[in-house]
Design an enzyme around this catalytic site. Structure first.
Site, PDB file in Angstrom:
ATOM      1  N   PHE A  22      99.346  81.861  22.748  1.00  0.00           N
ATOM      2  CA  PHE A  22      99.985  82.855  21.876  1.00  0.00           C
ATOM      3  C   PHE A  22      99.402  84.252  22.054  1.00  0.00           C
ATOM      4  O   PHE A  22      99.503  85.096  21.169  1.00  0.00           O
ATOM      5  CB  PHE A  22      99.875  82.436  20.404  1.00  0.00           C
ATOM      6  CG  PHE A  22     100.186  80.998  20.147  1.00  0.00           C
ATOM      7  CD1 PHE A  22     101.455  80.497  20.412  1.00  0.00           C
ATOM      8  CD2 PHE A  22      99.228  80.131  19.671  1.00  0.00           C
ATOM      9  CE1 PHE A  22     101.761  79.166  20.193  1.00  0.00           C
ATOM     10  CE2 PHE A  22      99.525  78.789  19.449  1.00  0.00           C
ATOM     11  CZ  PHE A  22     100.788  78.310  19.713  1.00  0.00           C
TER      12      PHE A  22
ATOM     13  N   GLY B 128     103.212  76.066  27.209  1.00  0.00           N
ATOM     14  CA  GLY B 128     103.967  75.239  26.277  1.00  0.00           C
ATOM     15  C   GLY B 128     105.392  75.698  26.115  1.00  0.00           C
ATOM     16  O   GLY B 128     106.157  75.133  25.332  1.00  0.00           O
ATOM     17  N   THR B 129     105.784  76.711  26.878  1.00  0.00           N
ATOM     18  CA  THR B 129     107.108  77.316  26.736  1.00  0.00           C
ATOM     19  C   THR B 129     108.189  76.616  27.532  1.00  0.00           C
ATOM     20  O   THR B 129     109.376  76.856  27.307  1.00  0.00           O
ATOM     21  CB  THR B 129     107.039  78.787  27.176  1.00  0.00           C
ATOM     22  OG1 THR B 129     106.410  78.845  28.463  1.00  0.00           O
ATOM     23  CG2 THR B 129     106.226  79.612  26.204  1.00  0.00           C
TER      24      THR B 129
ATOM     25  N   ARG C 247     121.475  85.041  28.915  1.00  0.00           N
ATOM     26  CA  ARG C 247     121.838  83.700  29.350  1.00  0.00           C
ATOM     27  C   ARG C 247     120.709  82.728  29.005  1.00  0.00           C
ATOM     28  O   ARG C 247     119.558  82.943  29.381  1.00  0.00           O
ATOM     29  CB  ARG C 247     122.077  83.689  30.859  1.00  0.00           C
ATOM     30  CG  ARG C 247     122.577  82.366  31.411  1.00  0.00           C
ATOM     31  CD  ARG C 247     122.660  82.448  32.935  1.00  0.00           C
ATOM     32  NE  ARG C 247     123.202  81.233  33.506  1.00  0.00           N
ATOM     33  CZ  ARG C 247     123.193  80.954  34.824  1.00  0.00           C
ATOM     34  NH1 ARG C 247     122.666  81.818  35.674  1.00  0.00           N
ATOM     35  NH2 ARG C 247     123.711  79.831  35.277  1.00  0.00           N
TER      36      ARG C 247
ATOM     37  N   LYS D 128     117.414  73.463  25.118  1.00  0.00           N
ATOM     38  CA  LYS D 128     116.454  72.583  24.448  1.00  0.00           C
ATOM     39  C   LYS D 128     115.082  73.247  24.330  1.00  0.00           C
ATOM     40  O   LYS D 128     114.502  73.328  23.239  1.00  0.00           O
ATOM     41  CB  LYS D 128     116.346  71.264  25.214  1.00  0.00           C
ATOM     42  CG  LYS D 128     115.609  70.162  24.458  1.00  0.00           C
ATOM     43  CD  LYS D 128     115.749  68.837  25.208  1.00  0.00           C
ATOM     44  CE  LYS D 128     115.232  67.665  24.366  1.00  0.00           C
ATOM     45  NZ  LYS D 128     115.442  66.371  25.050  1.00  0.00           N
TER      46      LYS D 128
ATOM     47  N   GLY E  26     113.802  86.991  27.608  1.00  0.00           N
ATOM     48  CA  GLY E  26     112.742  86.133  27.105  1.00  0.00           C
ATOM     49  C   GLY E  26     112.963  85.739  25.656  1.00  0.00           C
ATOM     50  O   GLY E  26     113.508  86.511  24.863  1.00  0.00           O
TER      51      GLY E  26
ATOM     52  N   GLU F 128     108.995  85.484  22.078  1.00  0.00           N
ATOM     53  CA  GLU F 128     108.594  86.374  20.985  1.00  0.00           C
ATOM     54  C   GLU F 128     109.669  86.578  19.928  1.00  0.00           C
ATOM     55  O   GLU F 128     109.380  86.648  18.729  1.00  0.00           O
ATOM     56  CB  GLU F 128     108.190  87.744  21.550  1.00  0.00           C
ATOM     57  CG  GLU F 128     106.705  87.969  21.635  1.00  0.00           C
ATOM     58  CD  GLU F 128     106.120  87.620  22.989  1.00  0.00           C
ATOM     59  OE1 GLU F 128     104.897  87.760  23.151  1.00  0.00           O
ATOM     60  OE2 GLU F 128     106.871  87.196  23.877  1.00  0.00           O
TER      61      GLU F 128
END
Length: 743
Positions: free
Chosen positions: A246, A472-473, A633, A638, A707, A710
Site C-alpha cells: 500500500f 496483491g493487485t 477498459r 474479478k 489504474g 487507488e
C-alpha cells in the site's frame, strides 16, 4: 480451456491463487538456506537527542550471539558519503541507520543484534543498555504551523498547486452562500499483513541474493549496489510475492540496509524481519489540517473555491503530496486559490499510502461540497451535476475521457438515491438513524516507461517477463491475459515472471500505473513476436497465408488464421519448425505517447454510502456502499472488483476507525500494534456493490486501461461522513468519526 479471443475483459481467477492458498508462495522472510543467521533491531526510546553510551556486553556474552552493530562499530559504506538517492525519495537527505549518535525520531534503529536464532537475537537486544541525552522535541503539527513552508517544485514527483485564477477571495466575500471550515485527518499506518523483511543470502564468492519486501526490486537493487559500492553482477534482488504494501514498500526500508551490512561484514546469510511494532517506525500517511472555503450563488453554482492544506514532514526530508490540486479540476469554477505547506516534525518522513494526497484533499473538498448543498437547499448529487467540469481548468486541457456523469447516474440508480429524504434526521428504523451520502472520486491515469521480454518456444509455450511486482493487485494474472490474448494462446500456455532485478526494467508498482505501463510493454513485445512468427508462417510450404498481410490474420488457438476463412491456418509451432528455430525471443520498451501531454488523464468515481447510527450510543454502521467507477477498459473484472472492494473497506476504516495516536510528551506512536490500531473487520463490512461504467480511452495507453488500485478509496470517507451528517444532523470534520464525537 479458456477461449483465447475472450481473455481480456473476462473475470479470470488469479493464476497465482493456488500457490497462495496452499502456502507455496514464499515471501521475503521465508527463504531459508543452511547457516542462516537472524538480526533483530533495537529501537530508540526517545524522540530527539543523542546516545551518550551504549553497552552491548551482556548481549555479546550470550552463546550464539555473533555481533552487535551500533553507530560506534558499523562498517563504512558508500552510503555515508551522502550521494545516494533512491527512486522514490523526496527532497532532502535520506535517513541512514547507525550513521551516528544523534536521535532524530522515536523508534529510530540504534543497534542490530545478529545471532544464530531469531529468539536469541531478540532476547539479546533486550539486554543492551543505552543512556541518552534528550533534547526538546516537537511532534505537534498545530504547534509547528508557524514554521510551515511550501515544498520545492519537482521534488519526488510533487506537483505544486497551480497559480490562483480569477479573484477567489473577492468572489468568496461577495458570495450569497458561503462554506468556511477546517477539516483534519490523522496519521495512519499501512499495516500490511506481511511485515517488512530482508533475507540476504551471502555466497562464497561474495555475491548477494536478496529477498526483499519491496514494491520494486530494481529500486532495492540500485540502492544496495550504490550504497555498498557493488558491481551490478554482485547483487540480485527478488520479491516474487508481496503480502500487501500500500506504499510502505515503495522505498527500501532500513531493515534492508542492516541485513546487507551484517551479511557482508560477517560473510554469513542474514535475515532481518521487523516486528509489528517496528512497522510503525518508518513512514505513514501524514496528518493534515485543511481549510476549505466555497462561495456559491443561491442555486449552488460555485463562484469561489479556496483550499489550503497543512501537512507534516520530517526534519531531514521534505515530503509532500498533491493534496489541494484536485479542488481546481474536479468542479467548474472561475475563481480558485490553492495552497499547500508542510511543517517539519521530529518524526520519520511520511511515505505514500494508497491514493496519497487525493484521499486527503478530496475528502475535505467533498465534505465542503456537501455542506454547500445543505446551505443552498440543493440535492448533493444535483450540486455536483450543476458544477460539473467538462475541462481541466488547472491546466486548461481536455480530459482524455471522462464518464463521471455516467458514474453519478448509474450509481444513484443502483443505490436508490431518488428515495432519499432531504432533511437530516428524517430517515430512521426505530432507534437507528439512517443517512445517505455521496462523494466524487478521482485519481490520475499515469503511464511510466517499462520493458518486457517474451520467449515463444517450439512447444507452443510462452514466457513473458518484467521486473515489476505483484503486491496483491493481480499483476501476474492480467499480464498473463494480455500476453495470451495477443498471441492467441490458452492461458495455461503462458507464464509471466516478475519480481526479479535481472528481468527487464520496470518502475516501482505504485500510482496505479502498472497495467498501463508494464501491460503496454507486454502487449508490444508479444506483437513483435507475432510479426516474426507471422513472417515464418508465410514461408511455410503451400502456406495459406503466403499473400496475407498481418492485419488480415488473427491469432487464436495456437494458430495464425485468415480472418476471411479461419479454417485456413498455420500453427505457431509449424511456422517455427519450418523456419528451423527452437524459440522466438523479443524485447520491447513501452513508452508513453507524447500525445498524452495534451490531455488530463484520470479515473473517476461516484461513491454512495448508507449509514445507520444508534441514536443513544452514537455507534455507526456502514450498511451499504455503491461505487461506480469509470476506469477505462477493465481487463479483468474479478481482480478489478477486488481492488475497488479493498479500497472501500479501507475507506470505511479511514472514516470511522483508523488513527495512529501520538503521545506528544514522548513523541511516540502509542497504538503501534494490531490490537489497538483499529481497522475494519468482517463485522464492520456489509453490502458493497461495484459498478464499472463503460469508458473508451484511446489516449491513456494502447490497452485503454486506467489504474484501479487507488480510485477505490478516494471519496469513500467523504461519502460516509456526509451520510453521518444526513443521519444525525451533526457535522464532524475530524477523522475518524468515533462515537465520542457524535454523542
Amino acid at each position: 480451456m479458456t477461449t483465447p479471443s475472450s481473455l481480456l475483459g473476462q473475470p479470470i481467477s488469479r493464476v497465482d491463487g493456488p500457490l497462495k492458498v496452499t502456502g507455496r508462495a514464499k515471501y521475503a522472510g521465508e527463504f531459508n538456506v543452511p547457516g542462516l543467521t537472524y538480526g533483530h533491531v533495537l529501537s530508540s526510546t526517545i524522540a530527539r537527542g543523542r546516545i551518550q553510551k551504549i553497552d552491548a556486553s551482556a548481549a555479546l556474552a550470550l552463546p550464539g550471539v555473533l555481533h552487535v552493530f551500533t553507530h560506534e562499530n558499523r562498517p563504512s559504506t558508500a552510503w555515508f558519503d551522502r550521494n545516494y538517492k533512491d527512486e522514490d525519495a523526496p527532497a532532502g537527505s535520506p535517513f541512514r541507520p547507525l550513521d551516528g549518535a544523534d536521535i532524530v525520531y522515536s523508534g529510530q534503529p540504534i543497534a542490530l543484534v545478529v545471532a544464530e536464532t531469531f529468539e536469541l537475537a531478540r532476547h539479546a537486544a533486550s539486554l543492551i543498555r543505552v543512556e541518552y541525552k534528550t533534547k526538546e522535541h516537537e511532534t505537534d503539527l498545530a504547534a509547528q504551523r508557524h514554521k510551515a513552508h511550501s515544498p520545492a517544485p519537482g521534488k519526488g514527483g510533487y506537483e505544486p498547486p497551480p497559480k490562483p485564477r480569477g479573484h477567489p477571495d473577492k468572489a468568496f466575500k461577495s458570495a450569497p452562500i458561503q462554506v468556511d471550515a477546517e477539516y483534519s485527518t490523522p496519521v495512519e499506518h499501512h499495516n500490511p499483513m506481511e511485515t517488512h523483511a530482508s533475507t540476504v543470502i551471502h555466497e562464497d564468492d561474495g555475491t548477494l541474493t536478496i529477498y526483499d519486501k519491496i514494491q520494486g526490486v530494481q529500486n532495492s537493487y540500485d540502492y544496495v549496489s550504490r550504497v555498498f559500492k557493488l558491481d551490478k553482477d554482485q547483487v540480485r534482488v527478488r520479491s516474487p510475492f508481496v503480502g500487501g504494501a500500500f506504499g510502505s514498500g515503495l522505498r527500501p526500508q532500513y531493515q534492508l540496509f542492516l541485513a546487507v551490512m551484517a551479511a557482508r561484514e560477517l560473510k554469513r546469510s542474514v535475515r532481518v524481519t521487523l516486528t509489528r511494532q517496528q512497522m510503525f517506525t518508518f513512514g505513514h500517511r501524514p496528518e493534515t489540517r485543511q481549510h476549505v472555503a466555497l462561495g456559491a450563488a443561491p442555486d449552488g453554482t460555485l463562484l469561489s473555491v479556496i483550499h489550503e492544506a497543512l501537512s507534516e514532514t520530517s526534519r531531514f526530508e521534505d515530503y509532500c503530496e498533491v493534496v489541494v490540486n484536485w479542488s481546481g479540476l474536479l468542479y467548474q469554477c472561475e475563481n480558485v486559490r490553492l495552497d499547500y505547506k508542510v511543517a517539519p516534525l521530529d518524526q520519520y518522513t511520511p511515505i505514500d499510502m494508497r491514493a496519497p494526497g487525493a484521499v486527503l484533499g478530496v475528502y475535505a473538498l467533498e465534505c465542503a461540497m456537501d455542506e454547500l448543498a445543505y446551505k443552498a437547499g440543493v440535492d448533493p448529487l444535483e450540486l455536483r451535476f450543476k458544477n460539473y467540469a467538462e475541462r481541466d481548468q488547472n491546466q486548461d486541457k481536455p480530459f482524455s475521457s471522462k464518464e463521471l456523469k455516467a458514474c453519478y447516474y448509474q450509481g444513484a440508480e443502483r443505490f436508490g438515491w431518488a428515495r432519499r429524504s432531504a432533511a437530516p434526521r428524517s430517515m430512521r428504523e426505530g432507534k437507528q438513524l439512517i443517512g445517505w451520502g455521496v462523494a466524487t472520486g478521482i485519481w490520475e491515469a499515469m503511464q511510466q516507461q517499462a520493458a518486457a521480454k517474451a520467449v515463444l518456444s517450439i512447444d507452443g509455450t510462452l514466457t513473458v517477463s518484467s521486473a515489476t511486482a505483484d503486491i496483491g493487485t493481480g499483476t501476474y494474472t492480467v499480464m498473463t491475459q494480455i500476453a495470451a490474448e495477443t498471441l492467441g494462446l490458452p492461458l495455461d500456455a503462458v507464464t509471466f515472471k516478475l519480481g526479479d532485478s535481472s528481468l527487464p526494467k520496470s518502475p516501482i508498482e505504485g500510482g496505479s500505473w502498472t497495467v498501463s505501463s508494464v501491460g503496454t510493454a507486454v502487449k508490444e513485445v508479444c506483437e513483435k513476436v507475432r510479426e516474426q512468427v507471422f513472417a515464418f508462417a508465410r514461408k511455410v510450404h503451400h502456406s495459406p497465408l503466403a499473400k496475407a498481410e498481418l492485419d488480415e490474420v488473427t491469432f487464436s488457438g495456437g494458430h495464425i488464421r485468415l480472418k476471411s476463412d479461419p479454417s485456413r491456418a498455420v500453427s505457431l509451432t509449424e511456422a517455427m519448425r519450418h523456419a528451423g528455430v527452437l524459440h522466438v525471443e523479443e524485447q520491447a520498451m513501452g513508452l508513453p505517447n507524447p500525445k498524452q501531454l495534451q490531455y488530463t488523464r484520470a479515473a473517476h468515481s461516484a461513491v454512495f454510502a448508507e449509514v445507520k447510527v444508534d441514536e443513544d450510543l452514537g455507534v455507526v454502521k456502514v450498511t451499504r456502499v455503491v461505487s461506480a467507477i469509470a476506469g477505462g477498459r477493465v481487463l479483468n473484472p474479478k481482480t478489478a472488483r477486488s481492488q475497488i472492494i479493498g479500497g472501500i473497506v479501507w475507506g470505511i476504516g479511514m472514516a470511522l476507525e483508523e488513527e495512529t495516536l501520538l503521545d506528544q510528551k514522548l513523541g511516540r506512536f502509542m497504538n503501534h500494534d494490531l490490537a489497538e490500531y483499529h481497522v475494519p473487520v468482517n463485522a464492520d463490512v456489509h453490502d458493497i456493490d461495484v459498478i464499472f461504467v463503460d469508458e473508451e480511452d484511446t489516449i491513456v495507453n494502447p490497452l485503454g486501461a486506467k489504474g484501479l488500485g487507488e480510485i477505490g478509496i478516494v471519496g469513500v470517507a467523504a461519502a460516509i461522513a456526509n451520510a453521518i451528517f444526513h443521519a444525525t444532523g451533526k457535522r464532524v470534520r475530524e477523522l475518524p468519526i468515533t462515537l465520542d464525537k457524535l454523542l
